[in-house]
Design a protein around this motif. Structure first.
Motif, short mmCIF file in Angstrom:
data_model
loop_
_atom_site.label_atom_id
_atom_site.label_comp_id
_atom_site.label_asym_id
_atom_site.label_seq_id
_atom_site.Cartn_x
_atom_site.Cartn_y
_atom_site.Cartn_z
N LYS A 43 0.83 -1.22 0.00
CA LYS A 43 0.00 0.00 0.00
C LYS A 43 0.86 1.27 0.00
O LYS A 43 0.66 2.17 -0.81
CB LYS A 43 -0.95 -0.01 1.22
CG LYS A 43 -1.80 -1.26 1.32
CD LYS A 43 -2.73 -1.23 2.51
CE LYS A 43 -2.05 -1.18 3.87
NZ LYS A 43 -1.21 -2.39 4.18
N SER A 44 1.82 1.32 0.92
CA SER A 44 2.69 2.51 0.98
C SER A 44 3.52 2.62 -0.30
O SER A 44 3.76 3.72 -0.81
CB SER A 44 3.62 2.46 2.19
OG SER A 44 2.88 2.52 3.38
N THR A 45 3.95 1.47 -0.80
CA THR A 45 4.74 1.45 -2.03
C THR A 45 3.97 2.11 -3.18
O THR A 45 4.53 2.90 -3.95
CB THR A 45 5.11 0.00 -2.40
OG1 THR A 45 5.90 -0.55 -1.35
CG2 THR A 45 5.88 -0.08 -3.71
N PHE A 87 2.45 11.10 4.67
CA PHE A 87 3.26 9.90 4.87
C PHE A 87 2.92 9.15 6.14
O PHE A 87 2.54 9.74 7.15
CB PHE A 87 4.75 10.26 4.87
CG PHE A 87 5.21 10.85 3.58
CD1 PHE A 87 5.29 10.07 2.44
CD2 PHE A 87 5.53 12.19 3.49
CE1 PHE A 87 5.70 10.61 1.23
CE2 PHE A 87 5.94 12.75 2.29
CZ PHE A 87 6.02 11.96 1.16
N GLN A 88 3.11 7.83 6.04
CA GLN A 88 2.91 6.98 7.22
C GLN A 88 3.95 7.37 8.28
O GLN A 88 3.64 7.44 9.46
CB GLN A 88 3.08 5.52 6.80
CG GLN A 88 2.69 4.52 7.87
CD GLN A 88 2.65 3.10 7.33
OE1 GLN A 88 2.85 2.85 6.13
NE2 GLN A 88 2.37 2.16 8.20
N ARG A 89 5.18 7.62 7.83
CA ARG A 89 6.23 8.04 8.76
C ARG A 89 6.85 9.34 8.26
O ARG A 89 7.85 9.33 7.53
CB ARG A 89 7.33 6.97 8.85
CG ARG A 89 6.83 5.68 9.45
CD ARG A 89 7.91 4.61 9.49
NE ARG A 89 7.30 3.31 9.65
CZ ARG A 89 6.79 2.59 8.67
NH1 ARG A 89 6.85 3.04 7.43
NH2 ARG A 89 6.21 1.42 8.92
N LEU A 175 -3.62 9.43 1.75
CA LEU A 175 -3.41 9.51 3.20
C LEU A 175 -2.99 8.14 3.70
O LEU A 175 -3.79 7.21 3.74
CB LEU A 175 -4.71 9.96 3.89
CG LEU A 175 -5.34 11.24 3.33
CD1 LEU A 175 -6.62 11.58 4.09
CD2 LEU A 175 -4.36 12.40 3.41
N ASP A 176 -1.71 8.02 4.04
CA ASP A 176 -1.17 6.71 4.40
C ASP A 176 -1.24 6.49 5.91
O ASP A 176 -0.39 6.99 6.65
CB ASP A 176 0.27 6.58 3.89
CG ASP A 176 0.75 5.13 3.92
OD1 ASP A 176 -0.01 4.26 4.37
OD2 ASP A 176 1.89 4.88 3.49
N GLU A 177 -2.21 5.76 6.34
CA GLU A 177 -2.42 5.44 7.75
C GLU A 177 -2.32 6.68 8.64
O GLU A 177 -1.59 6.72 9.62
CB GLU A 177 -1.43 4.35 8.20
CG GLU A 177 -1.59 3.10 7.35
CD GLU A 177 -1.13 1.82 8.04
OE1 GLU A 177 -1.07 1.79 9.28
OE2 GLU A 177 -0.85 0.84 7.32
N THR A 178 -3.12 7.67 8.24
CA THR A 178 -3.16 8.92 9.00
C THR A 178 -3.73 8.67 10.39
O THR A 178 -3.75 9.56 11.24
CB THR A 178 -3.96 9.97 8.20
OG1 THR A 178 -3.30 10.14 6.94
CG2 THR A 178 -4.05 11.32 8.86
MG LIG Z 1 2.32 1.09 4.75
#
Ligand SMILES: [Mg+2]
Ligand SMILES: Nc1ncnc2c1ncn2[C@@H]1O[C@H](COP(=O)(O)OP(=O)(O)O)[C@@H](O)[C@H]1O
Length: 272
Positions: A43-45, A87-89, A175-178
Motif C-alpha cells: 500500500k505505501s509502495t 506519509f505513514q512516517r 493519506l497513508d495510515e493517518t
Molecule cells: Mg504502509
C-alpha cells in the motif's frame, strides 16, 4: 471535466525486489477510495511510487494525471500538479519552521511555474489563511512556529499532515495510515478535519486499517491489496467486512498472491 489520476498495470521494484505486480486504479476528483490490505502488501509502495520517491522504481505500467504522464515528472513537479501524500512516517526537518515550510509549499503549488528564489505569496495573506485553517482544525497557532515534525508526538505529526492538506488543497491526496498511533478521539478528529477542509472536493485515497478514519469520509470504493496487486474492489461494505473480520477470507480466496510475492522475495534473498 473532473480530474483523473490513473494507474495502469503498475509494476514497482524496491532495491531490485518486485513489490507491486500490476496495479490498476482510477481516481476521479471528488471520489473517496479506501485502500486496505495486510501489512507488507504494498500500500505505501503504491503511494510512494505515485509521488515519485527515487527508491521506488517503476519498471512497467503508467501513471497519468488527466492523460499526462506523471512518471516523467520529478516529485516536486508531481506535487505542483496537485498530487499530495501524507506519509505513514513523516520526516523531521529541524531548523525549518512549519509556517515557512507551508508558505513555500503553498506558493509552489499555487504557482506551479514559480522559479526557486522567486517571491512567495504575501506574508499577510498567508498568515490570514494559516490562522483560519488552524482555527478550523482547532490547532494552537504556536504549532506553526515549531520545526517541521521535530520532536512532534505521533498525533502532532498526523495533525501537521492534515494542516498541509488544508493549505495545499491538492487535486488528489493519498493519506497513508493517518490514523496510526492515534487514540480513538484523535482519529475521530482527524476524520472530521479531513472532511471539513474540503476532502470531498479532492480525490482521496485513504490507506487505513480502522473504520474511524472513514466515518466522515465514507468511501465509494474499497480496494484490497495482497502481494502487490489489488485483488478485490468493492463498496463501503467491503471496508466494513474487513474491519470486522480481517483478511482471512481474502487470503483464502487468493492464496497464490501473497505466497507468490513471498516466494519471489525469498528467491531474491537467496540470490536465485
Ligand atoms: Mg504502509
Ligand atoms: N524502502 C524499502 N526498502 C526495502 N523494502 C521495502 C521498502 N519499502 C517497502 N519495502 C518492502 O515492500 C513490501 C511492501 O511494503 P509496503 O508498501 O510498506 O506495505 P504496506 O504499506 O502495505 O504495509 C514489504 O515487503 C516491504 O518490506
Amino acid at each position: 471535466m473532473a480530474d483523473v489520476l490513473k494507474i495502469e498495470n503498475l509494476h514497482v521494484h524496491v532495491e531490485g525486489k518486485p513489490i507491486l505486480r500490476g496495479v490498476n486504479l482510477k481516481l476521479v476528483r471528488g471520489e473517496t477510495h479506501a485502500l486496505m490490505g495486510p501489512n507488507g502488501s504494498g500500500k505505501s509502495t503504491l503511494g510512494l511510487a505515485i509521488m515519485g520517491h527515487p527508491k521506488y522504481e517503476v519498471v512497467e505500467g503508467a501513471i497519468t494525471l488527466n492523460g499526462e504522464d506523471l512518471l516523467e515528472r520529478s516529485p516536486d513537479e508531481r506535487a505542483r500538479s496537485g498530487v499530495f501524500m501524507a506519509f505513514q512516517r513523516p520526516v523531521a526537518i529541524p531548523g525549518v519552521k512549519m509556517a515557512d515550510f507551508l508558505r513555500h509549499a503553498a506558493t509552489n503549488v499555487r504557482n506551479p511555474d514559480r522559479k526557486e528564489g522567486a517571491e512567495l505569496m504575501p506574508m499577510r495573506d498567508f498568515r490570514r489563511e494559516l490562522k483560519a485553517r488552524m482555527s478550523e482544525l482547532k490547532m494552537d497557532v504556536e504549532f506553526a512556529r515549531r520545526y517541521v515534525n521535530d520532536g512532534f508526538s505521533g498525533g502532532e505529526m498526523k495533525r501537521a499532515e492534515i494542516l498541509q492538506l488544508a493549505m495545499l488543497q491538492p487535486k488528489f491526496a493519498i493519506l497513508d495510515e493517518t490514523d496510526s498511533g492515534l487514540d480513538a478521539d484523535a482519529v475521530r478528529l482527524a476524520s472530521e478535519s479531513i472532511a471539513e477542509i474540503g476532502g470531498k472536493e479532492m480525490g482521496l485515497l485513504i490507506i487505513t486499517h480502522h473504520d474511524k478514519l472513514l466515518e466522515h469520509n465514507p468511501p465509494e470504493f474499497t480496494h484490497v491489496m495482497l502481494g502487490g496487486r489489488i485483488v478485490e474492489t468493492g463498496s463501503r461494505e467491503l471496508a466494513d467486512e474487513l474491519h470486522n473480520l480481517g483478511y482471512d477470507r481474502i487470503r483464502a480466496t487468493y492464496p497464490d498472491d501473497e505466497v507468490e510475492n513471498r516466494t519471489l522475495l525469498d528467491k531474491e534473498k537467496a540470490g536465485v
